[in-house]
Design a protein around this motif. Structure first.
Motif, PDB file in Angstrom:
ATOM      1  N   ILE A 189      -2.259  -0.270 -10.705  1.00  0.00           N
ATOM      2  CA  ILE A 189      -2.478   1.176 -10.783  1.00  0.00           C
ATOM      3  C   ILE A 189      -1.409   1.733 -11.720  1.00  0.00           C
ATOM      4  CG2 ILE A 189      -2.420   3.347  -9.487  1.00  0.00           C
ATOM      5  CD1 ILE A 189      -3.257   1.756  -7.008  1.00  0.00           C
ATOM      6  N   PRO A 190      -1.763   2.642 -12.619  1.00  0.00           N
ATOM      7  CA  PRO A 190      -0.728   3.257 -13.455  1.00  0.00           C
ATOM      8  C   PRO A 190       0.259   4.053 -12.598  1.00  0.00           C
ATOM      9  CG  PRO A 190      -2.912   3.697 -14.344  1.00  0.00           C
ATOM     10  CD  PRO A 190      -3.105   3.078 -12.987  1.00  0.00           C
ATOM     11  N   SER A 191       1.533   3.908 -12.894  1.00  0.00           N
ATOM     12  CA  SER A 191       2.560   4.653 -12.166  1.00  0.00           C
ATOM     13  C   SER A 191       2.559   6.114 -12.608  1.00  0.00           C
ATOM     14  CB  SER A 191       3.937   4.052 -12.447  1.00  0.00           C
ATOM     15  OG  SER A 191       4.945   4.846 -11.868  1.00  0.00           O
ATOM     16  N   VAL A 192       2.828   6.998 -11.659  1.00  0.00           N
ATOM     17  CA  VAL A 192       2.962   8.419 -11.990  1.00  0.00           C
ATOM     18  C   VAL A 192       4.432   8.846 -11.956  1.00  0.00           C
ATOM     19  CG1 VAL A 192       0.622   9.065 -11.318  1.00  0.00           C
ATOM     20  CG2 VAL A 192       2.452   9.113  -9.610  1.00  0.00           C
ATOM     21  N   PHE A 193       5.320   7.868 -12.018  1.00  0.00           N
ATOM     22  CA  PHE A 193       6.761   8.158 -12.023  1.00  0.00           C
ATOM     23  C   PHE A 193       7.135   9.125 -13.140  1.00  0.00           C
ATOM     24  CE2 PHE A 193      10.880   7.259 -13.940  1.00  0.00           C
ATOM     25  CZ  PHE A 193      11.732   7.503 -12.879  1.00  0.00           C
ATOM     26  N   TRP A 194       6.511   8.992 -14.290  1.00  0.00           N
ATOM     27  CA  TRP A 194       6.872   9.822 -15.442  1.00  0.00           C
ATOM     28  C   TRP A 194       6.375  11.254 -15.292  1.00  0.00           C
ATOM     29  CZ3 TRP A 194      10.594   7.463 -17.606  1.00  0.00           C
ATOM     30  CH2 TRP A 194      10.630   6.069 -17.589  1.00  0.00           C
ATOM     31  N   ILE A 195       5.499  11.509 -14.326  1.00  0.00           N
ATOM     32  CA  ILE A 195       5.023  12.871 -14.052  1.00  0.00           C
ATOM     33  C   ILE A 195       5.770  13.449 -12.852  1.00  0.00           C
ATOM     34  CG2 ILE A 195       3.007  14.289 -13.503  1.00  0.00           C
ATOM     35  CD1 ILE A 195       1.302  11.976 -14.734  1.00  0.00           C
ATOM     36  N   TRP A 196       5.838  12.666 -11.771  1.00  0.00           N
ATOM     37  CA  TRP A 196       6.546  13.070 -10.554  1.00  0.00           C
ATOM     38  C   TRP A 196       7.605  12.011 -10.265  1.00  0.00           C
ATOM     39  CZ3 TRP A 196       1.087  13.084 -10.578  1.00  0.00           C
ATOM     40  CH2 TRP A 196       0.505  14.349 -10.565  1.00  0.00           C
ATOM     41  N   LYS A 197       8.857  12.341 -10.474  1.00  0.00           N
ATOM     42  CA  LYS A 197       9.958  11.385 -10.269  1.00  0.00           C
ATOM     43  C   LYS A 197      10.045  10.915  -8.820  1.00  0.00           C
ATOM     44  CE  LYS A 197      11.561  11.648 -14.485  1.00  0.00           C
ATOM     45  NZ  LYS A 197      10.834  10.883 -15.450  1.00  0.00           N
ATOM     46  N   SER A 198       9.547  11.714  -7.892  1.00  0.00           N
ATOM     47  CA  SER A 198       9.601  11.326  -6.481  1.00  0.00           C
ATOM     48  C   SER A 198       8.706  10.128  -6.167  1.00  0.00           C
ATOM     49  CB  SER A 198       9.230  12.515  -5.587  1.00  0.00           C
ATOM     50  OG  SER A 198       7.933  12.980  -5.894  1.00  0.00           O
ATOM     51  N   ALA A 199       7.903   9.690  -7.111  1.00  0.00           N
ATOM     52  CA  ALA A 199       7.064   8.503  -6.906  1.00  0.00           C
ATOM     53  C   ALA A 199       7.882   7.218  -6.975  1.00  0.00           C
ATOM     54  CB  ALA A 199       5.947   8.459  -7.946  1.00  0.00           C
ATOM     55  N   ASP A 200       9.113   7.303  -7.423  1.00  0.00           N
ATOM     56  CA  ASP A 200       9.940   6.118  -7.661  1.00  0.00           C
ATOM     57  C   ASP A 200       9.995   5.183  -6.454  1.00  0.00           C
ATOM     58  OD1 ASP A 200      11.733   4.252  -8.627  1.00  0.00           O
ATOM     59  OD2 ASP A 200      13.446   5.607  -8.663  1.00  0.00           O
ATOM     60  N   PHE A 201      10.667   5.579  -5.401  1.00  0.00           N
ATOM     61  CA  PHE A 201      10.838   4.702  -4.241  1.00  0.00           C
ATOM     62  C   PHE A 201       9.525   4.480  -3.499  1.00  0.00           C
ATOM     63  CE2 PHE A 201      15.664   5.144  -3.297  1.00  0.00           C
ATOM     64  CZ  PHE A 201      15.939   4.763  -4.586  1.00  0.00           C
ATOM     65  N   GLN A 202       8.650   5.466  -3.515  1.00  0.00           N
ATOM     66  CA  GLN A 202       7.397   5.340  -2.771  1.00  0.00           C
ATOM     67  C   GLN A 202       6.485   4.277  -3.384  1.00  0.00           C
ATOM     68  OE1 GLN A 202       5.892   9.315  -1.416  1.00  0.00           O
ATOM     69  NE2 GLN A 202       7.653  10.034  -2.600  1.00  0.00           N
ATOM     70  N   GLU A 203       6.358   4.275  -4.705  1.00  0.00           N
ATOM     71  CA  GLU A 203       5.556   3.235  -5.356  1.00  0.00           C
ATOM     72  C   GLU A 203       6.226   1.869  -5.208  1.00  0.00           C
ATOM     73  OE1 GLU A 203       3.126   5.752  -8.755  1.00  0.00           O
ATOM     74  OE2 GLU A 203       4.932   4.681  -9.367  1.00  0.00           O
ATOM     75  N   ARG A 204       7.537   1.840  -5.228  1.00  0.00           N
ATOM     76  CA  ARG A 204       8.247   0.567  -5.031  1.00  0.00           C
ATOM     77  C   ARG A 204       7.996   0.007  -3.635  1.00  0.00           C
ATOM     78  NH1 ARG A 204      14.350   1.030  -6.637  1.00  0.00           N
ATOM     79  NH2 ARG A 204      14.302  -1.075  -5.771  1.00  0.00           N
ATOM     80  N   GLY A 209       2.042  -5.465  -2.568  1.00  0.00           N
ATOM     81  CA  GLY A 209       1.856  -6.148  -3.844  1.00  0.00           C
ATOM     82  C   GLY A 209       1.069  -5.370  -4.876  1.00  0.00           C
ATOM     83  N   ILE A 210       0.943  -4.060  -4.702  1.00  0.00           N
ATOM     84  CA  ILE A 210       0.258  -3.247  -5.708  1.00  0.00           C
ATOM     85  C   ILE A 210       1.228  -3.027  -6.865  1.00  0.00           C
ATOM     86  CG2 ILE A 210      -0.811  -1.020  -6.222  1.00  0.00           C
ATOM     87  CD1 ILE A 210      -1.584  -0.860  -3.242  1.00  0.00           C
ATOM     88  N   SER A 211       0.819  -3.425  -8.049  1.00  0.00           N
ATOM     89  CA  SER A 211       1.665  -3.294  -9.229  1.00  0.00           C
ATOM     90  C   SER A 211       1.413  -1.934  -9.881  1.00  0.00           C
ATOM     91  CB  SER A 211       1.346  -4.419 -10.212  1.00  0.00           C
ATOM     92  OG  SER A 211       2.127  -4.277 -11.365  1.00  0.00           O
ATOM     93  N   TYR A 212       2.461  -1.141  -9.992  1.00  0.00           N
ATOM     94  CA  TYR A 212       2.362   0.177 -10.616  1.00  0.00           C
ATOM     95  C   TYR A 212       2.822   0.040 -12.064  1.00  0.00           C
ATOM     96  CZ  TYR A 212       1.375   1.845  -5.994  1.00  0.00           C
ATOM     97  OH  TYR A 212       0.773   2.038  -4.779  1.00  0.00           O
ATOM     98  N   GLU A 213       1.854   0.018 -12.964  1.00  0.00           N
ATOM     99  CA  GLU A 213       2.126  -0.233 -14.375  1.00  0.00           C
ATOM    100  C   GLU A 213       3.010   0.854 -14.978  1.00  0.00           C
ATOM    101  OE1 GLU A 213      -2.013  -0.437 -15.496  1.00  0.00           O
ATOM    102  OE2 GLU A 213      -1.834  -2.618 -15.722  1.00  0.00           O
ATOM    103  N   LEU A 245      -4.262   7.935 -14.564  1.00  0.00           N
ATOM    104  CA  LEU A 245      -3.199   8.580 -15.342  1.00  0.00           C
ATOM    105  C   LEU A 245      -3.665   9.898 -15.960  1.00  0.00           C
ATOM    106  CD1 LEU A 245      -0.268   8.124 -15.830  1.00  0.00           C
ATOM    107  CD2 LEU A 245      -0.828   6.879 -17.907  1.00  0.00           C
ATOM    108  N   SER A 246      -4.854   9.917 -16.527  1.00  0.00           N
ATOM    109  CA  SER A 246      -5.340  11.164 -17.135  1.00  0.00           C
ATOM    110  C   SER A 246      -5.596  12.230 -16.068  1.00  0.00           C
ATOM    111  CB  SER A 246      -6.597  10.913 -17.964  1.00  0.00           C
ATOM    112  OG  SER A 246      -7.628  10.396 -17.164  1.00  0.00           O
ATOM    113  N   ILE A 247      -6.077  11.816 -14.915  1.00  0.00           N
ATOM    114  CA  ILE A 247      -6.315  12.789 -13.843  1.00  0.00           C
ATOM    115  C   ILE A 247      -4.991  13.261 -13.246  1.00  0.00           C
ATOM    116  CG2 ILE A 247      -7.289  13.053 -11.526  1.00  0.00           C
ATOM    117  CD1 ILE A 247      -9.730  11.565 -12.573  1.00  0.00           C
ATOM    118  N   ALA A 248      -4.002  12.374 -13.175  1.00  0.00           N
ATOM    119  CA  ALA A 248      -2.683  12.781 -12.679  1.00  0.00           C
ATOM    120  C   ALA A 248      -2.086  13.863 -13.575  1.00  0.00           C
ATOM    121  CB  ALA A 248      -1.756  11.571 -12.599  1.00  0.00           C
ATOM    122  N   VAL A 249      -2.212  13.699 -14.874  1.00  0.00           N
ATOM    123  CA  VAL A 249      -1.720  14.724 -15.809  1.00  0.00           C
ATOM    124  C   VAL A 249      -2.482  16.027 -15.590  1.00  0.00           C
ATOM    125  CG1 VAL A 249      -1.558  15.373 -18.251  1.00  0.00           C
ATOM    126  CG2 VAL A 249      -0.901  13.068 -17.517  1.00  0.00           C
TER     127      VAL A 249
END
Length: 169
Positions: free
Chosen positions: A108-123, A130-134, A48-52
């Motif tokens: 793995i922490p989700s990056v949805f809040w940084i890049w909205k396009s991660a929504d469906f891809q992480e899902r 079965g990777i849980s995106y926190e 998460l910190s590196i994503a930011v």
């Protein structure tokens, strides 16, 4: 892209790896792909910190996110491809990030809040492996029925006897 060698290793570091090292952000350079895109490994707890930091650096476009099973009974990997979109640039800078997690507790922490396009891809990665995106706001199955048991793209997945072909239609 200018490549430099680190003093402590014979691995080639790209521009972003050098920038992350200068800012004391933990990562591991994995080299470059066949197109010259830098590949970095990041630990889940540092993601998460590196994503930011990547967003601040200018990687404003999440081109794709996918996941794969490294080996039966082994690690799972989540892969992110980012592009730095700028005006008047013929060839934008790209980066590939790999995060390896245990299959027993794949978080793995989700990056949805940084890049909205991660929504469906992480899902999709959740649904198939079965990777849980926190902290993902809608982490639920996207391709498989809600009643599906297990993670179909894991190499050790066994298809249950009670799912018949007509149930998929």
């Amino acid at each position: 892209m200018l490549n430099t060698y680190t003093n402590s290793s014979t691995k080639i570091q790209g521009r972003l790896s050098v920038w992350l090292a200068n800012h004391k952000l933990p990562h591991r350079p994995l080299g470059f792909d066949y197109q010259g895109v830098e590949i970095l490994q990041i630990r889940s707890e540092d993601w998460l910190s590196i994503a930011v930091a990547l967003y601040v650096y200018g990687f404003n476009y999440l081109r794709s996110q996918c996941a794969y099973d490294v080996a039966p009974g082994g690690l799972l990997a989540s892969v992110y491809h980012f592009t730095k979109i700028e005006d008047n640039v013929d060839q934008p800078e790209e980066i590939c990030i790999k995060i390896f997690v245990s299959r027993q507790k794949p978080k793995i922490p989700s990056v949805f809040w940084i890049w909205k396009s991660a929504d469906f891809q992480e899902r999709e990665s959740y649904d198939m492996l079965g990777i849980s995106y926190e902290n993902h706001p809608r982490l639920k199955r996207i391709l498989m029925p809600d009643t599906w048991i297990g993670w179909p793209l894991r190499k050790d997945y066994i298809v249950p006897d009670f799912y018949e072909l007509q149930d998929a239609y």
